[in-house]
Enzyme design. Structure first.
Site, PDB file in Angstrom:
ATOM      1  N   ASP A   3      -0.153   5.224   1.000  1.00 25.79           N
ATOM      2  CA  ASP A   3      -0.421   6.197   2.063  1.00 25.79           C
ATOM      3  C   ASP A   3      -0.495   5.537   3.428  1.00 25.79           C
ATOM      4  O   ASP A   3      -1.297   4.628   3.647  1.00 25.79           O
ATOM      5  CB  ASP A   3      -1.736   6.928   1.781  1.00 25.79           C
ATOM      6  CG  ASP A   3      -1.615   7.913   0.647  1.00 25.79           C
ATOM      7  OD1 ASP A   3      -0.999   8.969   0.853  1.00 25.79           O
ATOM      8  OD2 ASP A   3      -2.120   7.613  -0.449  1.00 25.79           O
TER       9      ASP A   3
ATOM     10  N   ASP B  97       0.877  -1.159   0.000  1.00 30.75           N
ATOM     11  CA  ASP B  97       0.000   0.000   0.000  1.00 30.75           C
ATOM     12  C   ASP B  97       0.925   1.222   0.000  1.00 30.75           C
ATOM     13  O   ASP B  97       2.134   1.096   0.225  1.00 30.75           O
ATOM     14  CB  ASP B  97      -0.875  -0.026   1.257  1.00 30.75           C
ATOM     15  CG  ASP B  97      -1.624   1.268   1.478  1.00 30.75           C
ATOM     16  OD1 ASP B  97      -2.338   1.696   0.551  1.00 30.75           O
ATOM     17  OD2 ASP B  97      -1.496   1.847   2.566  1.00 30.75           O
TER      18      ASP B  97
END
Length: 223
Positions: free
Chosen positions: A10, A8
């Site tokens: 953020d 991922d």
């Protein structure tokens, strides 16, 4: 056998999430409104469909606020807070180790490609990733598994051949829905949220030995 890792972005590679919550919380306080983490969590790791912090004060509380000025102020505050943020502990080691081991590296983010590319280049790690999929590539972002499914396909991997690295409940749900084992490394904000027990949760990626994770292929069994 693990052949790839999907990150991922953020809150996982760099903690943009804490800065966003702080910026919005401060902006809400200026208008006499408390923004709780429980309320804000509705937009962490996903779209703004469930909760749009840019518009809530205007659309739900009917406050007389200039939307564009409010948005600009929040983003300016976020940019200022991000000046002290850097790559999270253990991430660089995993990127280097994965490259040395010949693993495929992917990135699956609910943010826009422009946003992700900006920070990857700033951190000097763009070239590590064989495949990047963002909100620009899918109809549904996390917790829907579409981002992970597309990234797996792009990397040429089956779900059982990959490990996902996430920081949020929405992201970990997406990885699980795609059939991928997930390591959760929550940040200062997401550590207070509720995660499914099926995931392997640690404080930082530095706590999970790379060689053992890849060799065993069962991150949940690693102490």
């Amino acid at each position: 056998m693990i052949k790839g890792i999907i990150f991922d972005f953020d809150g996982t590679i760099i903690d943009t999430e804490t800065a966003w919550y702080t910026a919005f919380k401060e902006a809400y306080e200026e208008h006499g409104v408390e923004l709780t983490l429980e309320q804000y969590s509705g937009c962490i790791g996903t779209s703004l469909n469930s909760f749009n912090p840019y518009e809530y004060l205007m659309t739900e509380l009917n406050l007389d606020i200039n939307k564009e000025e409010f948005r600009a102020a929040v983003r300016a505050r976020h940019d200022k807070l991000m000046e002290v943020e850097t790559i999270r502990p253990g991430i660089q080691h995993y990127l280097d180790s994965a490259r040395a081991a010949g693993l495929r590296l992917g990135l699956a983010s609910s943010s826009s490609l422009e946003w992700v590319e900006k920070y990857l280049k700033q951190l000097g790690i763009r070239e590590y990733f064989d495949c990047i999929r963002t909100s620009d590539h899918v109809k549904n972002v996390k917790p829907d598994p579409e981002l992970y499914n597309q990234t797996l396909s792009c990397l040429g991997l089956a779900p059982e051949e990959a490990i996902a690295i996430e920081d949020s409940p929405n992201g970990s749900k997406a990885a699980a829905a795609a059939g991928i084992q997930c390591v959760v490394i929550p940040n200062e904000i997401t550590r207070f949220l509720e995660f499914d027990a099926v995931h392997h949760q640690i404080e930082s990626l530095g706590e999970l030995d790379f060689d053992q994770a890849v060799r065993r292929g069962r991150v949940g069994n690693i102490s």
